[in-house]
Design an enzyme around this catalytic site. Structure first.
Site, short mmCIF file in Angstrom:
data_model
loop_
_atom_site.label_atom_id
_atom_site.label_comp_id
_atom_site.label_asym_id
_atom_site.label_seq_id
_atom_site.Cartn_x
_atom_site.Cartn_y
_atom_site.Cartn_z
N SER A 152 9.53 0.25 10.37
CA SER A 152 8.40 -0.68 10.30
C SER A 152 8.12 -1.35 11.65
CB SER A 152 8.71 -1.77 9.27
OG SER A 152 7.83 -2.86 9.41
N LYS B 284 -1.39 5.55 5.97
CA LYS B 284 -0.59 5.05 4.84
C LYS B 284 -1.37 3.99 4.08
CE LYS B 284 3.90 2.88 3.77
NZ LYS B 284 3.65 1.49 3.35
N THR C 233 -0.65 1.87 8.74
CA THR C 233 -0.84 1.24 7.43
C THR C 233 -2.24 0.62 7.35
OG1 THR C 233 1.51 0.84 7.19
CG2 THR C 233 0.06 -0.54 5.85
N HIS D 70 1.37 -0.19 -1.09
CA HIS D 70 2.33 -1.11 -0.49
C HIS D 70 3.35 -1.60 -1.53
CE1 HIS D 70 2.21 -3.10 3.61
NE2 HIS D 70 3.29 -3.66 3.10
N TYR E 159 1.47 -1.48 12.15
CA TYR E 159 0.47 -2.46 11.75
C TYR E 159 -0.35 -2.70 13.00
CZ TYR E 159 2.76 -3.99 7.40
OH TYR E 159 3.28 -4.06 6.13
C1 LIG Z 1 10.29 -5.86 1.33
C2 LIG Z 1 9.22 -4.87 1.66
C3 LIG Z 1 8.71 -4.83 2.94
C4 LIG Z 1 7.73 -3.89 3.28
N1 LIG Z 1 7.29 -3.83 4.56
C5 LIG Z 1 6.40 -2.89 4.90
C6 LIG Z 1 6.00 -2.74 6.25
O1 LIG Z 1 6.47 -3.44 7.14
N2 LIG Z 1 5.07 -1.78 6.54
C7 LIG Z 1 4.53 -0.97 5.57
O2 LIG Z 1 3.69 -0.11 5.87
N3 LIG Z 1 4.93 -1.07 4.28
C8 LIG Z 1 5.84 -1.99 3.94
N4 LIG Z 1 6.27 -2.07 2.64
C9 LIG Z 1 5.78 -1.08 1.66
C10 LIG Z 1 6.69 0.16 1.63
O3 LIG Z 1 6.56 0.91 2.80
C11 LIG Z 1 6.37 1.08 0.45
O4 LIG Z 1 4.99 1.38 0.48
C12 LIG Z 1 6.75 0.48 -0.92
O5 LIG Z 1 7.91 -0.32 -0.82
C13 LIG Z 1 7.00 1.59 -1.93
O6 LIG Z 1 7.18 1.06 -3.19
P1 LIG Z 1 8.61 0.82 -3.91
O7 LIG Z 1 9.22 -0.37 -3.24
O8 LIG Z 1 8.23 0.59 -5.32
O9 LIG Z 1 9.43 2.08 -3.73
C14 LIG Z 1 7.24 -3.00 2.29
C15 LIG Z 1 7.76 -3.06 0.99
C16 LIG Z 1 8.75 -3.96 0.67
C17 LIG Z 1 9.30 -3.97 -0.72
#
Ligand SMILES: Cc1cc2nc3c(=O)[nH]c(=O)nc-3n(C[C@H](O)[C@H](O)[C@H](O)COP(=O)(O)O)c2cc1C
Length: 393
Positions: free
Chosen positions: A140, A264, A189, A288, A163
């Protein structure tokens, strides 16, 4: 810790609901070794115990009432797997090839911010765990550590999630640092055009100044100072992000890098068509993890129209709600090239660091291989829509 959140999670999990329906109440106690985990949910009690309650709420929550978090998971229970018999499956090929690179399993580690909120070793531990299971990791932008520190722990080319920043020069610098550290894929993203309404996280204390100030700041400039990837970037350039990522911006970024560009956060056929038209190299179907819009549409429900539009021209990947090897199988059957795991590997990280991440991935990979065998599939690339059917109630 906030037991309510955890209990609510358990109540809402379709898998655990099914177990209850069958009469067996699952007894899950804090693990003493990652090897003792029988499925990924076994990590929850210890993970929750180890993590500050504000950070746990941030991890588990979604938008509004978390309806889309549940929709992501529930979408998988709407599909059944067609078991096939009498096929030789002693040796199967679980691998897939993405952007010219072979991956042992079609399962990658989704980008998530600030791994040091969950374990002191942060993304370095995640990278070690992912590498041990030969799983691709996407780092990330908002990682606790700089890509330069994480890449050696991973030991192969990372993918980098971007981002886009209010100042183009900052985005450009992040992309340059990722490329210099050997990243081969840039996942931009696009699902965060505005700050979403994270009720669970905020109720859990994410924005309670006094509590948060005890360990970190709250302004955008503080964020720049505290997240490794912004090292060397003038905090004066820190402006609130959260805006649409236009195709003009993607074009400008593309001109600065040789990395493959993956978009994404796509959830509709129309946006998938735009990705094709604008030369994206791949798509990640994602909301997300239910943390952006509270659409109540699971990502698996959006997948078919996107797969139909893309028609095999670029890889379509998916994340959100993947909790079992059977889920991986279903996503592939509906046309995904690979899937991402989000929250579950952070449960492993929170519980045991690298060894926990490794075990979470091992469990899902093993379940996937078993599912393939019981569906009579000798190779992951042979999994097709004929291998699943919609639940008929
Ligand atoms: C705590 C947390 C932080 C996240 N941070 C980012 C991020 O920095 N960038 C991003 O593109 N997606 C982020 N996501 C989304 C994840 O990349 C992903 O799309 C998502 O967690 C998938 O769903 P799941 O948690 O049900 O497996 C984050 C998700 C969580 C739970």
């Amino acid at each position: 810790m906030n037991r309510r959140l955890f209990l609510r999670y358990l109540q809402q999990s379709p898998l655990l609901a099914l177990a209850a329906e069958l009469g067996g109440q699952p007894a899950r106690k804090a693990l003493s070794s990652p090897k003792d985990a029988l499925d990924i949910f076994d990590f929850l009690p210890l993970a929750e115990k180890n993590v500050q309650s504000q950070h746990w709420a941030y991890l588990m929550g979604g938008a509004d009432d978390d309806g889309t978090v549940r929709a992501n998971e529930n979408a998988y229970s709407q599909w059944q797997i067609r078991a096939r018999r009498q096929v030789e499956v002693d040796a199967i090929d679980t691998s897939v090839t993405l952007f010219g690179q072979k991956h042992a399993y079609p399962i990658w580690v989704a980008p998530a911010a600030a791994h040091q909120a969950f374990h002191a070793e942060g993304e370095v531990a995640t990278a070690r765990g992912a590498a041990a299971r030969k799983a691709q990791m996407i780092l990330s932008t908002n990682a606790s550590l700089h890509v330069r520190e994480v890449a050696p722990a991973f030991g192969g080319p990372l993918w980098y999630q971007l981002y886009t920043q209010a100042e183009f020069e900052v985005s450009k610098r992040l992309v340059g640092a990722a490329e210099q550290a050997g990243c081969t894929v840039l996942a931009i993203t696009v699902d965060s055009a505005t700050t979403s309404n994270r009720v669970t996280a905020n109720r859990g204390g994410m924005k309670t100044e006094a509590r948060c100030r005890a360990c970190h700041g709250l302004t955008q400039a503080d964020y720049y100072k505290e997240h490794g990837m912004y090292e060397g970037i003038d905090p004066a350039l820190a402006k609130p992000g959260g805006r649409a990522v236009t195709w003009t911006l993607v074009e400008r970024l593309r001109a600065t890098t040789k990395m493959k560009i993956v978009i994404k956060g796509i959830m509709t056929a129309e946006d998938a068509a735009n990705c094709l038209r604008n030369g994206a190299d791949g798509i990640i179907v994602s909301n997300h993890g239910g943390r952006s819009e509270n659409s109540l549409q699971g990502t698996l429900e959006a997948l078919p129209e996107i797969v139909e539009t893309i028609n095999g021209r670029i890889p379509v990947m998916i994340d959100g709600g993947v909790r079992r090897g059977t889920d991986v199988f279903k996503a592939l059957a509906l046309g995904a090239s690979a899937v991402g795991i989000g929250r579950p590997y952070i449960w492993g990280l929170s519980a045991f660091g690298a060894a926990g991440v490794e075990r979470v991935l091992e469990l899902i990979q093993t379940e996937f291989a078993i599912t393939m065998k019981l569906a009579g599939k000798q190779a992951a690339r042979h999994i097709s829509p004929l291998d699943v059917r919609r639940r008929n109630i």
